[in-house]
Write a protein that holds these residues in place. Structure first.
Motif, mmCIF file in Angstrom:
data_model
loop_
_atom_site.group_PDB
_atom_site.id
_atom_site.type_symbol
_atom_site.label_atom_id
_atom_site.label_comp_id
_atom_site.label_asym_id
_atom_site.label_seq_id
_atom_site.Cartn_x
_atom_site.Cartn_y
_atom_site.Cartn_z
ATOM 1 N N GLY A 141 0.832 -1.191 0.000
ATOM 2 C CA GLY A 141 0.000 0.000 0.000
ATOM 3 C C GLY A 141 0.867 1.241 0.000
ATOM 4 O O GLY A 141 2.036 1.203 -0.369
ATOM 5 N N PRO A 142 0.327 2.394 0.453
ATOM 6 C CA PRO A 142 1.147 3.605 0.556
ATOM 7 C C PRO A 142 2.071 3.512 1.778
ATOM 8 O O PRO A 142 1.613 3.251 2.889
ATOM 9 N N TRP A 143 3.361 3.734 1.577
ATOM 10 C CA TRP A 143 4.297 3.687 2.685
ATOM 11 C C TRP A 143 5.564 4.465 2.338
ATOM 12 O O TRP A 143 5.924 4.615 1.166
ATOM 13 N N ALA A 144 6.237 4.968 3.354
ATOM 14 C CA ALA A 144 7.510 5.665 3.167
ATOM 15 C C ALA A 144 8.274 5.615 4.487
ATOM 16 O O ALA A 144 7.727 5.931 5.535
ATOM 17 N N LEU A 145 9.534 5.206 4.423
ATOM 18 C CA LEU A 145 10.379 5.110 5.610
ATOM 19 C C LEU A 145 11.649 5.927 5.405
ATOM 20 O O LEU A 145 12.293 5.860 4.353
ATOM 21 N N ARG A 146 11.996 6.672 6.437
ATOM 22 C CA ARG A 146 13.198 7.494 6.443
ATOM 23 C C ARG A 146 14.246 6.820 7.318
ATOM 24 O O ARG A 146 14.007 6.532 8.487
ATOM 25 N N PHE A 147 15.439 6.550 6.732
ATOM 26 C CA PHE A 147 16.501 5.845 7.432
ATOM 27 C C PHE A 147 17.610 6.821 7.829
ATOM 28 O O PHE A 147 18.007 7.668 7.036
ATOM 29 N N ASP A 148 18.101 6.679 9.039
ATOM 30 C CA ASP A 148 19.240 7.474 9.485
ATOM 31 C C ASP A 148 20.490 7.083 8.712
ATOM 32 O O ASP A 148 20.553 5.989 8.133
ATOM 33 N N ALA A 185 7.443 10.690 5.150
ATOM 34 C CA ALA A 185 8.146 9.481 5.584
ATOM 35 C C ALA A 185 8.211 9.407 7.103
ATOM 36 O O ALA A 185 8.489 10.407 7.766
ATOM 37 N N GLU A 186 7.953 8.233 7.639
ATOM 38 C CA GLU A 186 8.085 8.023 9.079
ATOM 39 C C GLU A 186 9.463 7.429 9.370
ATOM 40 O O GLU A 186 10.084 6.795 8.501
ATOM 41 N N PRO A 187 9.977 7.622 10.579
ATOM 42 C CA PRO A 187 11.293 7.060 10.923
ATOM 43 C C PRO A 187 11.289 5.537 10.811
ATOM 44 O O PRO A 187 10.360 4.866 11.264
ATOM 45 N N ALA A 188 12.344 5.007 10.193
ATOM 46 C CA ALA A 188 12.424 3.555 10.022
ATOM 47 C C ALA A 188 12.815 2.846 11.308
ATOM 48 O O ALA A 188 12.451 1.678 11.508
ATOM 49 N N GLY A 189 13.538 3.525 12.198
ATOM 50 C CA GLY A 189 14.052 2.878 13.405
ATOM 51 C C GLY A 189 13.009 2.140 14.217
ATOM 52 O O GLY A 189 13.189 0.950 14.532
ATOM 53 N N PRO A 190 11.898 2.784 14.588
ATOM 54 C CA PRO A 190 10.888 2.078 15.382
ATOM 55 C C PRO A 190 10.288 0.878 14.670
ATOM 56 O O PRO A 190 9.950 -0.135 15.313
#
Length: 308
Positions: free
Chosen positions: A25-32, A84-89
């Protein structure tokens, strides 16, 4: 000796696999920014990759692989216009080694990171672009694809030692990706010692120096091994590698010496002789000019780092 094998051995390349990512589906992750060289392989579906500082995003398709060679943040997403939401959690909450984003699992990525010794940046990473993309549709990617399939098989089997085997296979994948990079247009038009491996004349000289680093090489003798004139070799080596052949030889000798000093392998005088220096004082001057510390100070710093 193979210069690429020499350098990879010297910088102590190791791999660590992270949780896989299933998304839909729709998704976006931001990685440090990753520690080390990050890699991901798309085992199913498609998504976008955007890397900070790189102008154009990449559309990743099933079978594609990418390496990030710089510690910069990046985003994976179904649509780069999404917040984008943080990928860490998400990865901290992974279940059975799989993190999830969005709804569904039509996209599946396997990833991890390669870590190296402190000298890796100058020896290997500075010669690479920020992103290396291996597209699945290219015939050259078959070797990488096989390594990825073997990694995937090991992880799914979950047999004794499977993760260790998969991490060793990841090193095989790294070597194959570097080979592909060197064989491609980007590798042929880049500069540095990696680019030298793609030039027949320079590669011949690099192999000679790596096979006998302590030999008192001269530009004239190196030119004879490559069957070219001395002036031709000097100009070609400088153009491709960015430094002269004897400058490169000095730098490589110092790297070999630094590795032995870190490991506590021999006295400074013995190491100096073994890498081609007639006196300990001459070696110490060259070492400090390259590393920034005297051999003894470098050894003390390495011992302190090991004890921390």
């Amino acid at each position: 000796m193979d210069p690429l094998e020499d350098v990879l051995s010297l910088i102590g390349a190791t791999s660590r696999l992270s949780a896989a990512l299933a998304a839909g589906g729709p998704w976006a992750l931001r990685f440090d920014p990753p520690a080390g060289v990050k890699f991901n392989v798309v085992r199913r579906g498609t998504c976008w990759l955007r890397v900070d500082g790189v102008a154009d995003p990449l559309r990743l398709r099933e079978g594609d692989c990418f390496l990030l060679t710089r510690p910069v943040a990046f985003t994976l997403a179904s649509d780069l216009e999404l917040p984008a939401e943080p990928a860490g959690p998400r990865f901290a909450a992974a279940v059975d080694g799989v993190a999830r984003a969005g709804a569904g699992d039509e996209v599946f990525l396997v990833g991890g990171a390669f870590t190296f010794s402190d000298r890796a940046q100058a020896l290997l990473l500075d010669g690479l672009p920020p992103v290396i993309h291996v597209a699945a549709g290219t015939p050259e990617a078959a070797a990488v694809r096989r390594a990825v399939e073997e990694i995937d098989t090991e992880l799914q089997r979950n047999a004794a030692g499977a993760r260790l085997v998969a991490e060793h296979l990841a090193i095989v994948m790294l070597v194959r990706i570097l080979r592909l990079y060197l064989a491609g247009e980007a590798g042929r038009t880049s500069s540095g010692w990696l680019a030298g491996l793609t030039d027949p004349t320079v590669a011949t000289v690099l192999r000679r120096m790596h096979a006998r680093p302590a030999h008192p090489w001269t530009v004239a003798e190196l030119a004879r091994t490559a069957a070219v004139a001395r002036s031709t070799l000097a100009a070609r080596f400088k153009q491709v590698v960015g430094q002269g052949p004897l400058e490169y030889l000095t730098a490589w000798r110092i790297e070999l010496a630094a590795d032995r000093i870190r490991r506590g392998d021999g006295t400074v005088a013995t190491i100096a002789r073994d890498v081609g220096y007639g006196s300990e004082s001459a070696f110490s001057v060259a070492f400090k000019r390259t590393i920034g510390l005297s051999p003894r100070a470098y050894r003390a710093a390495a011992a302190t780092a090991r004890s921390d």
